[in-house]
Scaffold this active site. Structure first.
Site, PDB file in Angstrom:
ATOM      1  N   THR A 299       0.570  -0.752  -0.013  1.00  0.00           N
ATOM      2  CA  THR A 299      -0.394   0.118  -0.150  1.00  0.00           C
ATOM      3  C   THR A 299       0.977   1.566   0.423  1.00  0.00           C
ATOM      4  O   THR A 299       0.529   2.175  -1.044  1.00  0.00           O
ATOM      5  CB  THR A 299      -1.636  -0.088   1.056  1.00  0.00           C
ATOM      6  OG1 THR A 299      -1.823  -1.376   0.973  1.00  0.00           O
ATOM      7  CG2 THR A 299      -1.823   1.202   1.396  1.00  0.00           C
TER       8      THR A 299
ATOM      9  N   HIS B 148       2.337  -0.228  -5.256  1.00  0.00           N
ATOM     10  CA  HIS B 148       1.782   1.866  -5.090  1.00  0.00           C
ATOM     11  C   HIS B 148       3.662   1.604  -5.309  1.00  0.00           C
ATOM     12  O   HIS B 148       4.550   1.096  -5.068  1.00  0.00           O
ATOM     13  CB  HIS B 148       2.133   1.930  -4.476  1.00  0.00           C
ATOM     14  CG  HIS B 148       1.086   2.090  -4.460  1.00  0.00           C
ATOM     15  ND1 HIS B 148      -0.414   3.155  -4.011  1.00  0.00           N
ATOM     16  CD2 HIS B 148      -0.642   1.611  -3.638  1.00  0.00           C
ATOM     17  CE1 HIS B 148      -1.828   2.918  -3.646  1.00  0.00           C
ATOM     18  NE2 HIS B 148      -1.463   1.910  -4.030  1.00  0.00           N
TER      19      HIS B 148
ATOM     20  N   HIS C  67      24.695   7.703 -32.744  1.00  0.00           N
ATOM     21  CA  HIS C  67      23.239   6.379 -32.534  1.00  0.00           C
ATOM     22  C   HIS C  67      22.125   7.013 -33.663  1.00  0.00           C
ATOM     23  O   HIS C  67      22.130   5.314 -34.448  1.00  0.00           O
ATOM     24  CB  HIS C  67      22.410   7.094 -31.290  1.00  0.00           C
ATOM     25  CG  HIS C  67      22.710   6.902 -29.799  1.00  0.00           C
ATOM     26  ND1 HIS C  67      22.329   6.454 -29.247  1.00  0.00           N
ATOM     27  CD2 HIS C  67      24.211   6.937 -29.520  1.00  0.00           C
ATOM     28  CE1 HIS C  67      22.970   6.337 -28.329  1.00  0.00           C
ATOM     29  NE2 HIS C  67      24.385   6.593 -28.195  1.00  0.00           N
TER      30      HIS C  67
END
Ligand code: COA
Ligand code: ZN
Length: 364
Positions: free
Chosen positions: A165, A194, A287
Protein backbone atom coordinates in the site's frame (compact mmCIF):
# COMPACT_ATOMS: atom_id res chain seq x y z
CA UNK A 1 3.31 -18.65 -18.44
CA UNK A 2 -0.28 -17.46 -18.15
CA UNK A 3 -0.91 -14.53 -15.84
CA UNK A 4 -3.73 -12.09 -15.27
CA UNK A 5 -3.78 -8.33 -15.12
CA UNK A 6 -6.37 -6.42 -13.16
CA UNK A 7 -6.84 -2.85 -14.29
CA UNK A 8 -7.76 -0.46 -11.51
CA UNK A 9 -7.92 2.80 -13.49
CA UNK A 10 -11.57 3.33 -12.55
CA UNK A 11 -11.01 2.63 -8.85
CA UNK A 12 -7.40 3.34 -7.83
CA UNK A 13 -6.83 5.61 -10.85
CA UNK A 14 -9.74 7.81 -9.87
CA UNK A 15 -8.10 8.22 -6.46
CA UNK A 16 -5.40 10.33 -8.18
CA UNK A 17 -5.54 13.98 -7.16
CA UNK A 18 -7.80 16.01 -9.44
CA UNK A 19 -8.97 13.00 -11.42
CA UNK A 20 -12.62 12.24 -11.94
CA UNK A 21 -14.09 10.47 -14.95
CA UNK A 22 -17.54 11.01 -16.43
CA UNK A 23 -19.67 7.94 -16.96
CA UNK A 24 -19.10 8.17 -20.72
CA UNK A 25 -15.36 8.26 -20.17
CA UNK A 26 -15.59 5.26 -17.86
CA UNK A 27 -17.54 3.30 -20.47
CA UNK A 28 -14.90 4.17 -23.06
CA UNK A 29 -12.09 3.07 -20.74
CA UNK A 30 -13.81 -0.23 -19.93
CA UNK A 31 -14.48 -1.01 -23.59
CA UNK A 32 -10.91 -0.13 -24.58
CA UNK A 33 -9.45 -2.27 -21.78
CA UNK A 34 -11.70 -5.13 -22.77
CA UNK A 35 -10.60 -4.81 -26.38
CA UNK A 36 -6.98 -4.83 -25.20
CA UNK A 37 -7.75 -8.17 -23.54
CA UNK A 38 -7.36 -7.32 -19.86
CA UNK A 39 -8.48 -10.14 -17.57
CA UNK A 40 -10.09 -8.14 -14.72
CA UNK A 41 -11.41 -4.60 -14.35
CA UNK A 42 -12.01 -3.03 -10.95
CA UNK A 43 -15.05 -0.84 -11.53
CA UNK A 44 -15.27 1.13 -8.30
CA UNK A 45 -16.33 1.25 -4.67
CA UNK A 46 -20.09 1.93 -4.39
CA UNK A 47 -19.86 3.39 -0.86
CA UNK A 48 -17.78 6.34 -2.06
CA UNK A 49 -20.67 8.43 -3.42
CA UNK A 50 -24.04 8.20 -5.18
CA UNK A 51 -22.28 9.30 -8.33
CA UNK A 52 -19.77 6.42 -8.20
CA UNK A 53 -22.57 4.02 -7.32
CA UNK A 54 -24.48 5.14 -10.41
CA UNK A 55 -21.45 4.67 -12.65
CA UNK A 56 -20.92 1.16 -11.22
CA UNK A 57 -24.55 0.32 -11.90
CA UNK A 58 -24.12 1.31 -15.57
CA UNK A 59 -20.71 -0.28 -16.05
CA UNK A 60 -21.70 -3.51 -14.36
CA UNK A 61 -24.23 -4.01 -17.14
CA UNK A 62 -21.68 -3.65 -19.96
CA UNK A 63 -20.88 -6.88 -21.70
CA UNK A 64 -17.18 -7.60 -21.34
CA UNK A 65 -14.91 -10.58 -21.57
CA UNK A 66 -13.04 -9.15 -18.59
CA UNK A 67 -14.32 -10.02 -15.13
CA UNK A 68 -15.59 -6.96 -13.28
CA UNK A 69 -14.66 -6.51 -9.63
CA UNK A 70 -16.42 -4.28 -7.12
CA UNK A 71 -14.34 -2.78 -4.31
CA UNK A 72 -15.58 -3.13 -0.74
CA UNK A 73 -14.51 -2.62 2.82
CA UNK A 74 -14.88 -5.63 5.12
CA UNK A 75 -18.32 -4.33 6.06
CA UNK A 76 -21.77 -5.84 5.63
CA UNK A 77 -23.12 -2.58 4.21
CA UNK A 78 -20.41 -2.43 1.52
CA UNK A 79 -20.99 -6.07 0.57
CA UNK A 80 -24.74 -5.41 0.41
CA UNK A 81 -23.97 -2.56 -1.99
CA UNK A 82 -22.03 -4.92 -4.24
CA UNK A 83 -24.96 -7.34 -4.21
CA UNK A 84 -27.12 -4.70 -5.87
CA UNK A 85 -25.19 -5.24 -9.10
CA UNK A 86 -24.92 -8.15 -11.42
CA UNK A 87 -21.21 -8.83 -10.95
CA UNK A 88 -19.57 -12.01 -9.83
CA UNK A 89 -16.48 -10.64 -8.11
CA UNK A 90 -16.01 -8.52 -5.02
CA UNK A 91 -12.65 -7.22 -3.78
CA UNK A 92 -12.83 -6.99 0.01
CA UNK A 93 -9.95 -5.20 1.72
CA UNK A 94 -8.87 -4.77 5.32
CA UNK A 95 -5.69 -3.15 6.69
CA UNK A 96 -3.67 -5.77 8.55
CA UNK A 97 -0.50 -3.95 9.66
CA UNK A 98 -0.13 -2.93 13.31
CA UNK A 99 -0.38 0.71 12.25
CA UNK A 100 -3.70 0.02 10.47
CA UNK A 101 -5.09 -1.98 13.38
CA UNK A 102 -4.16 0.71 15.88
CA UNK A 103 -4.95 3.92 14.01
CA UNK A 104 -7.57 2.94 11.42
CA UNK A 105 -9.58 0.52 13.49
CA UNK A 106 -8.45 0.70 17.12
CA UNK A 107 -8.65 -3.09 17.41
CA UNK A 108 -6.38 -6.02 18.26
CA UNK A 109 -5.28 -8.86 15.96
CA UNK A 110 -7.95 -11.32 17.08
CA UNK A 111 -10.76 -8.82 16.42
CA UNK A 112 -9.32 -8.09 12.98
CA UNK A 113 -9.32 -11.78 12.09
CA UNK A 114 -12.94 -12.02 13.19
CA UNK A 115 -13.97 -9.05 11.06
CA UNK A 116 -12.18 -10.46 8.03
CA UNK A 117 -13.76 -13.87 8.58
CA UNK A 118 -17.22 -12.43 9.02
CA UNK A 119 -17.04 -10.31 5.86
CA UNK A 120 -15.73 -13.16 3.70
CA UNK A 121 -18.31 -15.57 5.09
CA UNK A 122 -21.08 -13.09 4.38
CA UNK A 123 -19.94 -12.47 0.79
CA UNK A 124 -19.53 -16.21 0.23
CA UNK A 125 -23.01 -16.94 1.58
CA UNK A 126 -24.25 -14.51 -1.03
CA UNK A 127 -22.49 -16.38 -3.82
CA UNK A 128 -19.86 -13.80 -4.61
CA UNK A 129 -16.39 -14.68 -5.83
CA UNK A 130 -14.02 -13.00 -3.41
CA UNK A 131 -10.59 -11.49 -3.73
CA UNK A 132 -9.51 -10.59 -0.23
CA UNK A 133 -6.80 -7.93 -0.02
CA UNK A 134 -4.63 -7.47 3.02
CA UNK A 135 -4.12 -3.73 2.81
CA UNK A 136 -0.64 -2.66 3.96
CA UNK A 137 0.31 -6.34 3.82
CA UNK A 138 3.96 -5.47 3.28
CA UNK A 139 4.20 -3.74 6.67
CA UNK A 140 2.28 -6.56 8.37
CA UNK A 141 4.27 -9.00 10.53
CA UNK A 142 4.77 -12.07 8.30
CA UNK A 143 3.37 -14.54 10.84
CA UNK A 144 0.17 -12.48 11.16
CA UNK A 145 -0.10 -12.00 7.39
CA UNK A 146 0.08 -15.76 6.93
CA UNK A 147 -2.62 -16.17 9.57
CA UNK A 148 -4.79 -13.63 7.73
CA UNK A 149 -4.25 -15.40 4.41
CA UNK A 150 -5.16 -18.77 5.91
CA UNK A 151 -8.26 -17.41 7.68
CA UNK A 152 -9.31 -15.72 4.41
CA UNK A 153 -8.93 -18.98 2.50
CA UNK A 154 -10.81 -21.00 5.15
CA UNK A 155 -13.61 -18.42 5.20
CA UNK A 156 -14.12 -18.84 1.46
CA UNK A 157 -11.93 -16.28 -0.32
CA UNK A 158 -11.12 -17.31 -3.89
CA UNK A 159 -8.03 -15.10 -4.14
CA UNK A 160 -5.65 -13.49 -1.67
CA UNK A 161 -4.10 -10.18 -2.61
CA UNK A 162 -0.93 -8.72 -1.14
CA UNK A 163 -1.10 -4.92 -1.19
CA UNK A 164 2.13 -2.95 -0.98
CA UNK A 165 0.00 0.00 0.00
CA UNK A 166 2.79 2.48 0.70
CA UNK A 167 5.26 1.11 -1.85
CA UNK A 168 7.97 -0.15 0.50
CA UNK A 169 8.85 -3.34 -1.32
CA UNK A 170 11.96 -4.06 -3.36
CA UNK A 171 12.12 -6.90 -5.89
CA UNK A 172 14.03 -9.27 -3.58
CA UNK A 173 11.61 -8.66 -0.70
CA UNK A 174 8.61 -9.07 -3.05
CA UNK A 175 9.87 -12.38 -4.30
CA UNK A 176 10.48 -13.74 -0.78
CA UNK A 177 7.08 -12.55 0.46
CA UNK A 178 5.13 -13.97 -2.48
CA UNK A 179 6.86 -17.32 -2.04
CA UNK A 180 5.99 -17.37 1.69
CA UNK A 181 2.33 -16.62 1.00
CA UNK A 182 1.91 -18.97 -1.96
CA UNK A 183 3.40 -21.76 0.17
CA UNK A 184 0.99 -21.02 3.02
CA UNK A 185 -2.30 -21.12 1.06
CA UNK A 186 -3.71 -22.88 -1.98
CA UNK A 187 -5.83 -20.10 -3.50
CA UNK A 188 -4.18 -17.92 -6.18
CA UNK A 189 -2.26 -14.89 -4.95
CA UNK A 190 -2.59 -11.38 -6.38
CA UNK A 191 -0.23 -8.42 -6.02
CA UNK A 192 -0.97 -4.67 -5.79
CA UNK A 193 2.15 -2.51 -5.91
CA UNK A 194 2.34 1.21 -5.22
CA UNK A 195 5.02 3.27 -6.89
CA UNK A 196 6.25 5.49 -4.05
CA UNK A 197 9.86 4.45 -4.75
CA UNK A 198 9.45 3.91 -8.49
CA UNK A 199 9.51 0.14 -7.93
CA UNK A 200 5.89 -0.79 -8.69
CA UNK A 201 6.51 -2.29 -12.11
CA UNK A 202 9.61 -4.23 -11.07
CA UNK A 203 7.89 -5.54 -7.94
CA UNK A 204 4.78 -6.60 -9.88
CA UNK A 205 6.85 -8.49 -12.43
CA UNK A 206 8.95 -10.31 -9.84
CA UNK A 207 5.77 -11.15 -7.89
CA UNK A 208 4.30 -12.83 -10.97
CA UNK A 209 7.58 -14.61 -11.57
CA UNK A 210 7.59 -15.81 -7.95
CA UNK A 211 4.16 -17.38 -8.06
CA UNK A 212 1.52 -14.63 -7.98
CA UNK A 213 -1.15 -15.12 -10.62
CA UNK A 214 -2.56 -11.62 -11.07
CA UNK A 215 -1.02 -8.14 -10.82
CA UNK A 216 -2.95 -4.91 -10.40
CA UNK A 217 -2.15 -2.14 -12.87
CA UNK A 218 -3.68 1.08 -14.09
CA UNK A 219 -3.38 3.01 -17.32
CA UNK A 220 -0.37 5.34 -16.98
CA UNK A 221 0.06 4.01 -13.43
CA UNK A 222 -2.58 6.37 -12.06
CA UNK A 223 -3.48 6.02 -8.39
CA UNK A 224 -3.10 7.45 -4.90
CA UNK A 225 0.08 9.55 -4.44
CA UNK A 226 2.66 8.24 -6.95
CA UNK A 227 0.23 5.66 -8.29
CA UNK A 228 0.60 1.94 -8.96
CA UNK A 229 2.23 -0.24 -11.62
CA UNK A 230 1.59 0.90 -15.17
CA UNK A 231 -0.38 -1.32 -17.53
CA UNK A 232 1.89 -0.59 -20.51
CA UNK A 233 5.09 -1.35 -18.59
CA UNK A 234 3.88 -4.54 -16.95
CA UNK A 235 2.25 -5.89 -20.11
CA UNK A 236 5.28 -5.13 -22.30
CA UNK A 237 7.83 -6.61 -19.89
CA UNK A 238 5.75 -9.76 -19.53
CA UNK A 239 5.39 -10.08 -23.30
CA UNK A 240 9.02 -9.35 -24.12
CA UNK A 241 10.76 -11.21 -21.34
CA UNK A 242 8.47 -13.78 -19.79
CA UNK A 243 6.91 -15.48 -22.74
CA UNK A 244 3.35 -15.04 -21.47
CA UNK A 245 0.66 -16.62 -23.58
CA UNK A 246 -1.95 -13.93 -22.89
CA UNK A 247 -3.37 -12.50 -26.11
CA UNK A 248 -3.17 -8.81 -25.22
CA UNK A 249 -3.42 -6.31 -28.06
CA UNK A 250 -0.18 -4.41 -27.39
CA UNK A 251 -0.84 -2.15 -30.36
CA UNK A 252 -3.62 -0.54 -28.29
CA UNK A 253 -1.33 0.62 -25.48
CA UNK A 254 -0.34 4.02 -26.88
CA UNK A 255 -3.91 5.00 -27.62
CA UNK A 256 -5.11 3.88 -24.20
CA UNK A 257 -2.33 5.90 -22.62
CA UNK A 258 -2.83 9.04 -24.73
CA UNK A 259 -6.58 9.05 -24.19
CA UNK A 260 -6.20 8.58 -20.47
CA UNK A 261 -3.62 11.35 -20.26
CA UNK A 262 -6.12 13.61 -21.99
CA UNK A 263 -9.17 12.82 -19.90
CA UNK A 264 -7.32 12.57 -16.58
CA UNK A 265 -5.39 15.79 -17.07
CA UNK A 266 -2.22 13.97 -15.98
CA UNK A 267 0.14 13.97 -18.98
CA UNK A 268 2.82 11.35 -19.51
CA UNK A 269 6.43 12.45 -19.15
CA UNK A 270 7.93 12.95 -22.62
CA UNK A 271 10.56 10.34 -21.79
CA UNK A 272 8.09 7.94 -20.12
CA UNK A 273 9.05 4.34 -20.93
CA UNK A 274 7.03 2.77 -23.77
CA UNK A 275 4.26 5.37 -24.06
CA UNK A 276 6.26 8.63 -23.89
CA UNK A 277 6.68 10.74 -27.03
CA UNK A 278 10.48 10.32 -26.86
CA UNK A 279 10.47 6.54 -26.29
CA UNK A 280 11.81 5.99 -29.85
CA UNK A 281 13.36 9.38 -30.62
CA UNK A 282 17.04 9.24 -31.55
CA UNK A 283 19.27 12.29 -31.47
CA UNK A 284 23.04 11.72 -31.13
CA UNK A 285 24.80 11.38 -34.49
CA UNK A 286 26.53 8.13 -33.59
CA UNK A 287 23.19 6.60 -32.60
CA UNK A 288 21.18 7.89 -35.56
CA UNK A 289 23.79 6.63 -38.04
CA UNK A 290 23.43 3.10 -36.62
CA UNK A 291 19.63 3.32 -36.29
CA UNK A 292 19.29 4.27 -39.95
CA UNK A 293 21.22 1.13 -40.91
CA UNK A 294 19.51 -1.09 -38.33
CA UNK A 295 17.03 0.36 -35.79
CA UNK A 296 17.79 -2.53 -33.47
CA UNK A 297 21.20 -0.93 -32.82
CA UNK A 298 19.63 1.46 -30.31
CA UNK A 299 16.17 -0.01 -29.67
CA UNK A 300 15.38 -2.80 -27.25
CA UNK A 301 12.22 -3.74 -29.15
CA UNK A 302 10.41 -2.57 -32.27
CA UNK A 303 8.13 0.45 -31.90
CA UNK A 304 5.76 -1.16 -34.41
CA UNK A 305 4.71 -3.68 -31.73
CA UNK A 306 2.98 -0.89 -29.87
CA UNK A 307 2.22 1.52 -32.71
CA UNK A 308 4.89 3.96 -31.53
CA UNK A 309 6.68 6.36 -33.89
CA UNK A 310 10.39 6.29 -34.52
CA UNK A 311 11.88 9.76 -34.92
CA UNK A 312 15.34 10.94 -35.85
CA UNK A 313 16.16 14.45 -34.73
CA UNK A 314 18.56 16.86 -36.36
CA UNK A 315 20.30 19.46 -34.21
CA UNK A 316 23.87 20.24 -33.19
CA UNK A 317 24.33 16.62 -32.03
CA UNK A 318 23.58 15.32 -35.50
CA UNK A 319 25.85 13.45 -37.90
CA UNK A 320 25.81 13.50 -41.68
CA UNK A 321 23.97 10.15 -42.00
CA UNK A 322 20.91 11.55 -40.25
CA UNK A 323 20.93 14.57 -42.54
CA UNK A 324 21.38 12.41 -45.63
CA UNK A 325 18.47 10.25 -44.49
CA UNK A 326 16.19 13.29 -44.03
CA UNK A 327 17.24 14.80 -47.38
CA UNK A 328 16.58 11.49 -49.12
CA UNK A 329 13.11 11.41 -47.61
CA UNK A 330 12.55 14.99 -48.81
CA UNK A 331 13.86 13.93 -52.26
CA UNK A 332 16.63 16.54 -52.24
CA UNK A 333 19.79 15.78 -54.22
CA UNK A 334 23.15 16.58 -52.67
CA UNK A 335 26.78 15.81 -53.25
CA UNK A 336 29.08 14.34 -50.64
CA UNK A 337 30.78 17.74 -50.31
CA UNK A 338 27.45 19.54 -49.85
CA UNK A 339 26.38 17.05 -47.18
CA UNK A 340 29.56 17.73 -45.21
CA UNK A 341 29.03 21.46 -45.52
CA UNK A 342 25.36 21.31 -44.42
CA UNK A 343 26.37 19.19 -41.41
CA UNK A 344 29.13 21.61 -40.43
CA UNK A 345 26.88 24.64 -40.87
CA UNK A 346 24.23 23.09 -38.60
CA UNK A 347 26.88 22.39 -35.98
CA UNK A 348 28.30 25.92 -36.18
CA UNK A 349 24.87 27.52 -36.16
CA UNK A 350 23.95 27.22 -32.48
CA UNK A 351 21.17 24.72 -33.25
CA UNK A 352 20.28 23.36 -29.85
CA UNK A 353 16.65 22.72 -30.86
CA UNK A 354 15.56 20.06 -33.39
CA UNK A 355 15.39 21.40 -36.94
CA UNK A 356 12.14 21.21 -38.87
CA UNK A 357 12.20 20.20 -42.54
CA UNK A 358 11.88 23.86 -43.56
CA UNK A 359 14.77 24.89 -41.30
CA UNK A 360 16.92 22.11 -42.77
CA UNK A 361 16.03 23.25 -46.29
CA UNK A 362 17.25 26.75 -45.39
CA UNK A 363 20.67 25.26 -44.69
CA UNK A 364 20.55 23.38 -47.97
N1 COA B 1 -13.00 -2.60 6.30
C1 COA B 1 -13.96 -2.26 7.18
N2 COA B 1 -14.12 -1.04 7.67
C2 COA B 1 -13.25 -0.09 7.27
C3 COA B 1 -12.20 -0.36 6.37
C4 COA B 1 -12.10 -1.67 5.89
N3 COA B 1 -11.16 -1.99 5.03
N4 COA B 1 -11.49 0.76 6.16
C5 COA B 1 -12.07 1.71 6.90
N5 COA B 1 -13.13 1.21 7.56
C6 COA B 1 -14.04 1.93 8.40
C7 COA B 1 -13.37 2.56 9.59
O1 COA B 1 -13.21 1.63 10.63
C8 COA B 1 -14.37 3.66 9.92
O2 COA B 1 -15.48 3.07 10.54
P1 COA B 1 -16.27 3.90 11.70
O3 COA B 1 -16.95 5.00 10.96
O4 COA B 1 -17.20 2.85 12.22
O5 COA B 1 -15.24 4.35 12.66
C9 COA B 1 -14.75 4.13 8.55
O6 COA B 1 -14.54 3.03 7.65
C10 COA B 1 -13.78 5.26 8.23
O7 COA B 1 -14.12 5.92 7.12
P2 COA B 1 -14.18 7.52 6.98
O8 COA B 1 -13.65 7.85 5.67
O9 COA B 1 -13.62 8.21 8.13
O10 COA B 1 -15.71 7.56 7.10
P3 COA B 1 -16.90 7.93 6.15
O11 COA B 1 -17.99 7.04 6.58
O12 COA B 1 -17.08 9.37 6.15
O13 COA B 1 -16.47 7.54 4.65
C11 COA B 1 -16.00 6.26 2.73
C12 COA B 1 -16.22 6.22 4.23
C13 COA B 1 -15.50 4.88 2.30
C14 COA B 1 -17.31 6.54 2.03
C15 COA B 1 -14.96 7.38 2.36
O14 COA B 1 -13.81 7.22 3.14
C16 COA B 1 -14.60 7.35 0.91
O15 COA B 1 -15.34 7.81 0.08
N6 COA B 1 -13.43 6.75 0.58
C17 COA B 1 -12.94 6.64 -0.76
C18 COA B 1 -12.52 5.21 -1.04
C19 COA B 1 -11.32 4.84 -0.25
O16 COA B 1 -10.98 5.40 0.78
N7 COA B 1 -10.62 3.85 -0.77
C20 COA B 1 -9.43 3.35 -0.23
C21 COA B 1 -9.15 2.13 -1.00
S1 COA B 1 -7.68 1.32 -0.49
ZN1 ZN C 1 -3.76 0.95 -3.87
Amino acid sequence: MKVGLLDSTLREGEQSPNVSFTIDQKIKIVNALDKFGIEYIEIGHPAVSPNIKKSISIISKLETKAEKVIHSRALKSDIDDALLFDTKWIGIFFGTSDISLKYKFGIKHKAALNRIKYAINYAKDNNLKIRFTAEDATRTKLSFLIEVAQIAEQAGADRFSIADTVGVLTPDKTSALVKEITNAISIPVHIHCHNDLGMATANSIIALKSGAKVADVSINGLGERSGIASLAEVAMILKLHFNVVNTWDLSALIRLSDELALISGIPNRLNQPIVGKYAFTHKAGLHTRAVIKNPNSYEGYEPEIINQNREILIDEFTGKEAIADRLNKLKIDYSHLELNKITNDIKKGNNSKPLTDIELLNFV
